[in-house]
Scaffold this active site. Structure first.
Site, PDB file in Angstrom:
ATOM      1  N   GLY A  50       0.777  -1.242   0.000  1.00 25.88           N
ATOM      2  CA  GLY A  50       0.000   0.000   0.000  1.00 25.88           C
ATOM      3  C   GLY A  50       0.807   1.290   0.000  1.00 25.88           C
ATOM      4  O   GLY A  50       0.303   2.335  -0.414  1.00 25.88           O
ATOM      5  N   ASP A 105       0.833   3.297   4.478  1.00 28.57           N
ATOM      6  CA  ASP A 105      -0.271   3.983   3.813  1.00 28.57           C
ATOM      7  C   ASP A 105      -1.284   4.529   4.811  1.00 28.57           C
ATOM      8  O   ASP A 105      -1.686   5.686   4.744  1.00 28.57           O
ATOM      9  CB  ASP A 105      -0.957   3.058   2.782  1.00 28.57           C
ATOM     10  CG  ASP A 105      -1.365   1.697   3.361  1.00 28.57           C
ATOM     11  OD1 ASP A 105      -1.130   1.452   4.569  1.00 28.57           O
ATOM     12  OD2 ASP A 105      -1.915   0.886   2.600  1.00 28.57           O
ATOM     13  N   ASP A 108      -4.944   2.206  11.030  1.00 32.26           N
ATOM     14  CA  ASP A 108      -6.356   1.984  11.316  1.00 32.26           C
ATOM     15  C   ASP A 108      -6.472   1.553  12.784  1.00 32.26           C
ATOM     16  O   ASP A 108      -6.465   2.381  13.679  1.00 32.26           O
ATOM     17  CB  ASP A 108      -6.865   0.930  10.331  1.00 32.26           C
ATOM     18  CG  ASP A 108      -8.345   0.656  10.416  1.00 32.26           C
ATOM     19  OD1 ASP A 108      -9.039   1.340  11.161  1.00 32.26           O
ATOM     20  OD2 ASP A 108      -8.825  -0.268   9.733  1.00 32.26           O
ATOM     21  N   LYS A 136      -6.608   6.903  10.690  1.00 31.71           N
ATOM     22  CA  LYS A 136      -7.995   6.806  11.185  1.00 31.71           C
ATOM     23  C   LYS A 136      -7.914   6.710  12.705  1.00 31.71           C
ATOM     24  O   LYS A 136      -8.074   5.628  13.281  1.00 31.71           O
ATOM     25  CB  LYS A 136      -8.656   5.544  10.642  1.00 31.71           C
ATOM     26  CG  LYS A 136      -8.971   5.545   9.166  1.00 31.71           C
ATOM     27  CD  LYS A 136      -9.738   4.263   8.854  1.00 31.71           C
ATOM     28  CE  LYS A 136      -9.983   4.117   7.385  1.00 31.71           C
ATOM     29  NZ  LYS A 136     -10.562   2.785   7.056  1.00 31.71           N
ATOM     30  N   PHE A 157     -13.890   3.427   4.356  1.00 27.18           N
ATOM     31  CA  PHE A 157     -12.932   2.632   3.600  1.00 27.18           C
ATOM     32  C   PHE A 157     -12.498   3.390   2.351  1.00 27.18           C
ATOM     33  O   PHE A 157     -13.313   3.731   1.503  1.00 27.18           O
ATOM     34  CB  PHE A 157     -13.532   1.275   3.226  1.00 27.18           C
ATOM     35  CG  PHE A 157     -12.480   0.305   2.763  1.00 27.18           C
ATOM     36  CD1 PHE A 157     -11.728  -0.410   3.684  1.00 27.18           C
ATOM     37  CD2 PHE A 157     -12.227   0.147   1.413  1.00 27.18           C
ATOM     38  CE1 PHE A 157     -10.739  -1.288   3.266  1.00 27.18           C
ATOM     39  CE2 PHE A 157     -11.237  -0.728   0.982  1.00 27.18           C
ATOM     40  CZ  PHE A 157     -10.494  -1.450   1.909  1.00 27.18           C
ATOM     41  N   ASP A 164      -5.703  -0.392  -1.790  1.00 26.06           N
ATOM     42  CA  ASP A 164      -6.507  -1.283  -2.628  1.00 26.06           C
ATOM     43  C   ASP A 164      -7.777  -1.761  -1.942  1.00 26.06           C
ATOM     44  O   ASP A 164      -7.957  -1.605  -0.740  1.00 26.06           O
ATOM     45  CB  ASP A 164      -5.690  -2.535  -2.976  1.00 26.06           C
ATOM     46  CG  ASP A 164      -5.592  -3.493  -1.786  1.00 26.06           C
ATOM     47  OD1 ASP A 164      -5.271  -3.030  -0.679  1.00 26.06           O
ATOM     48  OD2 ASP A 164      -5.874  -4.694  -1.959  1.00 26.06           O
TER      49      ASP A 164
HETATM   50  P1  5GP Z   1      -4.286  -1.718  11.110  1.00 23.11           P
HETATM   51  O1  5GP Z   1      -3.410  -2.855  11.558  1.00 23.11           O
HETATM   52  O2  5GP Z   1      -3.812  -0.378  11.575  1.00 23.11           O
HETATM   53  O3  5GP Z   1      -5.725  -1.969  11.478  1.00 23.11           O
HETATM   54  O4  5GP Z   1      -4.349  -1.773   9.552  1.00 23.11           O
HETATM   55  C1  5GP Z   1      -3.437  -1.190   8.725  1.00 23.11           C
HETATM   56  C2  5GP Z   1      -3.619  -1.739   7.349  1.00 23.11           C
HETATM   57  O5  5GP Z   1      -5.006  -1.979   7.070  1.00 23.11           O
HETATM   58  C3  5GP Z   1      -3.171  -0.744   6.311  1.00 23.11           C
HETATM   59  O6  5GP Z   1      -1.808  -0.904   6.004  1.00 23.11           O
HETATM   60  C4  5GP Z   1      -4.066  -1.068   5.138  1.00 23.11           C
HETATM   61  O7  5GP Z   1      -3.483  -2.076   4.369  1.00 23.11           O
HETATM   62  C5  5GP Z   1      -5.331  -1.617   5.766  1.00 23.11           C
HETATM   63  N1  5GP Z   1      -6.400  -0.603   5.808  1.00 23.11           N
HETATM   64  C6  5GP Z   1      -6.925  -0.013   6.903  1.00 23.11           C
HETATM   65  N2  5GP Z   1      -7.894   0.857   6.566  1.00 23.11           N
HETATM   66  C7  5GP Z   1      -7.972   0.828   5.217  1.00 23.11           C
HETATM   67  C8  5GP Z   1      -8.782   1.533   4.265  1.00 23.11           C
HETATM   68  O8  5GP Z   1      -9.615   2.392   4.544  1.00 23.11           O
HETATM   69  N3  5GP Z   1      -8.554   1.225   2.963  1.00 23.11           N
HETATM   70  C9  5GP Z   1      -7.636   0.302   2.559  1.00 23.11           C
HETATM   71  N4  5GP Z   1      -7.514   0.102   1.260  1.00 23.11           N
HETATM   72  N5  5GP Z   1      -6.866  -0.372   3.430  1.00 23.11           N
HETATM   73  C10 5GP Z   1      -7.028  -0.106   4.749  1.00 23.11           C
END
Ligand code: 5GP
Length: 180
Positions: A50, A105, A108, A136, A157, A164
């Protein structure tokens, strides 16, 4: 000269961050990073896949000695975070003694980056920080602080500019909200 406007992909509900907005903010991030790491040899660690578009633009806004390396982690399938992190591809070079800036990228839940910080931190880098294009903040399950953040966004999202949905939309030049 004709004015080129990127057509909006039919699967995109609305554009959240357009190209000039992304470019301007990434320039600012590059300037801050250049100042903070002046005189040091910075290693940008791009998290595949990403971050590739962001990394490519960010590195060109950084002045001074800068090298890149990559990691690929798996923790996310479809539209939900599983919280598990597996290293699919590791750094090519030893992290010990290096100034490492993780380029991601989006943050979350924070689960991916918190596992990664533990992992890379155990390798004794000289410094370890995070630069995330999107944050986020309201979705955090574990506390993770990115030193550099492009944009804080709501819990929706998003795709494009490297992000992606099932490997689609990474090539869109903007960040947009996907239609349901
Ligand atoms: P975390 O471990 O912080 O929950 O997730 C991070 C990863 O989740 C990011 O690197 C990404 O790949 C994916 N991700 C989280 N939110 C989004 C979103 O809104 N769109 C996309 N495409 N990927 C997301």
């Amino acid at each position: 000269m004709s004015v080129h406007k990127t057509p909006v992909h039919p699967d995109i509900e609305r554009i959240l961050l357009d190209e000039p907005t992304l470019r301007a903010r990434i320039k600012e991030l590059g300037q801050r990073i250049s100042a903070d790491y002046a005189g040091r040899r910075l290693t940008l660690v791009g998290i595949l896949r990403g971050s590739v578009v962001f990394l490519g633009d960010l590195m060109r806004e950084i002045e001074g000695d800068c090298q890149i390396d990559f990691m690929c982690l798996s923790s996310y399938e479809g539209k939900g975070s599983t919280g598990r992190v597996r290293v699919l591809l590791d750094l090519r070079e030893d992290a010990e003694g290096r100034d490492i800036l993780i380029v991601e990228d989006i943050v979350d839940t924070g689960l991916t980056l918190s596992s990664l910080l533990d992992l890379l931190g155990s390798r004794k880098p000289r410094s370890l920080e995070i630069c995330a294009l999107l944050d986020k903040a309201e979705c955090r399950k574990v506390e993770v602080k990115a030193k550099y953040v492009g944009f804080e966004i709501k819990n929706e999202f998003v795709v494009g500019y490297g992000l992606d949905y099932n490997e689609k939309y990474r090539n869109l030049p903007y960040v947009g909200v996907l239609k349901h």
